[in-house]
Motif scaffolding. Structure first.
Motif, PDB file in Angstrom:
ATOM      1  N   THR A 114       0.831  -1.203   0.000  1.00 18.31           N
ATOM      2  CA  THR A 114       0.000   0.000   0.000  1.00 18.31           C
ATOM      3  C   THR A 114       0.866   1.254   0.000  1.00 18.31           C
ATOM      4  OG1 THR A 114      -1.644  -1.234   1.296  1.00 18.31           O
ATOM      5  CG2 THR A 114      -1.929   1.152   1.147  1.00 18.31           C
ATOM      6  N   TYR A 118       1.074   4.286  -2.770  1.00 17.98           N
ATOM      7  CA  TYR A 118       0.988   5.712  -2.443  1.00 17.98           C
ATOM      8  C   TYR A 118       2.162   6.460  -3.056  1.00 17.98           C
ATOM      9  CZ  TYR A 118       1.064   9.970   0.377  1.00 17.98           C
ATOM     10  OH  TYR A 118       1.085  11.288   0.786  1.00 17.98           O
ATOM     11  N   VAL A 207     -10.290  -4.127   1.763  1.00 24.67           N
ATOM     12  CA  VAL A 207     -10.170  -2.662   1.740  1.00 24.67           C
ATOM     13  C   VAL A 207      -8.840  -2.245   1.126  1.00 24.67           C
ATOM     14  CG1 VAL A 207      -9.972  -0.600   3.178  1.00 24.67           C
ATOM     15  CG2 VAL A 207     -11.740  -2.295   3.676  1.00 24.67           C
ATOM     16  N   THR A 208      -7.757  -2.930   1.501  1.00 24.73           N
ATOM     17  CA  THR A 208      -6.443  -2.601   0.954  1.00 24.73           C
ATOM     18  C   THR A 208      -6.415  -2.821  -0.550  1.00 24.73           C
ATOM     19  OG1 THR A 208      -5.430  -3.323   3.040  1.00 24.73           O
ATOM     20  CG2 THR A 208      -3.972  -3.009   1.174  1.00 24.73           C
ATOM     21  N   VAL A 211      -8.361  -0.054  -2.263  1.00 21.04           N
ATOM     22  CA  VAL A 211      -7.587   1.191  -2.230  1.00 21.04           C
ATOM     23  C   VAL A 211      -6.464   1.151  -3.265  1.00 21.04           C
ATOM     24  CG1 VAL A 211      -5.982   2.560  -0.832  1.00 21.04           C
ATOM     25  CG2 VAL A 211      -8.124   1.766   0.161  1.00 21.04           C
ATOM     26  N   LEU A 214      -7.965   1.547  -6.726  1.00 22.35           N
ATOM     27  CA  LEU A 214      -8.400   2.936  -6.939  1.00 22.35           C
ATOM     28  C   LEU A 214      -7.208   3.847  -7.214  1.00 22.35           C
ATOM     29  CD1 LEU A 214     -11.218   3.437  -4.257  1.00 22.35           C
ATOM     30  CD2 LEU A 214     -11.472   3.421  -6.741  1.00 22.35           C
ATOM     31  N   SER A 215      -6.112   3.619  -6.487  1.00 25.39           N
ATOM     32  CA  SER A 215      -4.924   4.448  -6.697  1.00 25.39           C
ATOM     33  C   SER A 215      -4.397   4.269  -8.120  1.00 25.39           C
ATOM     34  CB  SER A 215      -3.843   4.094  -5.672  1.00 25.39           C
ATOM     35  OG  SER A 215      -3.265   2.830  -5.929  1.00 25.39           O
TER      36      SER A 215
END
Length: 312
Positions: A114, A118, A207-208, A211, A214-215
């Motif tokens: 994750t 980012y 959830v990870t 995310v 989506l990123s």
């Protein structure tokens, strides 16, 4: 909750009862384990011995390789040993230790992936502020947060399991100690604990994964206006990361997002995130990364020159 258990040893049923298949699996996993160590150690040496360590992407990759080594080592050596023995056993205390360490390093790996996503997002979508946002202090904070998150996740799984009463039988239908096979053996109602496991492991993984996807959707949306060369470079970097994410998350989601039941296929899917993903990570990040290949050549050439001078 008072623990009442008379089980001190679990019998692992392993991957197969066929001796020939077990020997074949041992040889295969031995080569995989050697490949995991060789590939990840080379990545760590290449990053720490060159200027790549100063760049956030490779700083995170260095820790991902370390977590890969720790994660697979919690399972693979025991698995290979059991493949050569007729009676596959593990003590209760070692079973709990394996459960804790597996989820600890697995959780750390999830959060590092994750963190890498980012970093990619900031590098592409916030490129003007990249050096400010991804400072070394920020990178250190992300790594500490990843380790803390992994510990909290693992401790939660451990506390859910350590108080379960085991009265018999003691045959664990898996090749390592995991939550769902243990819940199956518990001599108490585990429905609520099963739901808590889904809320812990299942939702964290789901959830990870969402995310992360989506990123990368935002990244793909952003690079539409880039030049063809810049798009190609960004897609190559993101493609490597997405491949790693899918290899790790797809089998994990299959196992942990459903109710507390076990299937024979769980063992095969378990191999993907305990052995296959750690083995392919070095290949994915080196074969598709020019900078990593250059760093590997630089380290190898430097070592070769040093040996030549010593001989002369």
């Amino acid at each position: 909750m008072e623990k009442s258990s008379n089980i001190t040893v679990f019998i692992l049923l392993g991957l197969s009862q066929n001796r020939n298949i077990e020997i074949l699996c041992f040889v295969l996993f031995l080569f995989c384990y050697i490949g995991i160590w060789t590939g990840n150690v080379l990545i760590m040496i290449s990053i720490t011995c060159t200027q790549l360590i100063d760049r956030p992407m490779y700083y995170f990759l260095n820790y991902l390789s370390l977590s890969d080594l720790c994660y697979t080592t919690t399972v693979t050596p025991k698995l290979m040993t059991d493949l050569l023995t007729d009676r596959k056993t593990i003590s209760y205390s070692n079973c709990m230790l394996q459960l804790f360490t597996t989820h600890l390093f697995g959780g750390i790996e999830i959060f590092i992936l994750t963190g890498m996503a980012y970093d990619h997002y900031v590098a592409i979508c916030k490129s003007l502020y990249y050096t400010i946002i991804m400072s070394r202090q920020r990178c250190n904070t992300i790594i500490i947060a990843c380790c803390t998150g992994g510990f909290v996740h693992s401790a939660s799984q451990f506390l859910l399991t350590i108080f379960l009463p085991f009265c018999g039988p003691n045959e664990l239908d898996h090749y390592f100690c995991d939550v769902y096979p243990l819940l199956k053996l518990a001599c108490s109602n585990t429905r609520i604990i099963g739901l808590l496991v889904i809320a812990n492991s299942g939702l964290i993984a789901l959830v990870t994964f969402v995310v992360l996807m989506l990123s990368y959707f935002l990244i793909l949306y952003t690079i539409r206006a880039y030049t063809a060369e810049s798009r190609s470079k960004a897609l190559s970097t993101c493609g490597s990361h997405i491949t790693v994410v899918v290899l790790f998350f797809a089998p994990a989601l299959f196992i942990y997002i459903r109710p507390a039941i076990t299937f024979p296929e769980d063992k095969v899917f378990g191999l993907f995130y305990t052995i296959v993903a750690p083995m392919f990570n070095p290949l994915i990040y080196t074969l598709r990364n020019v900078e990593m290949k250059n760093a590997l050549r630089k380290v190898w050439c430097h070592q070769t020159r040093l040996k030549t001078k010593q001989v002369l």
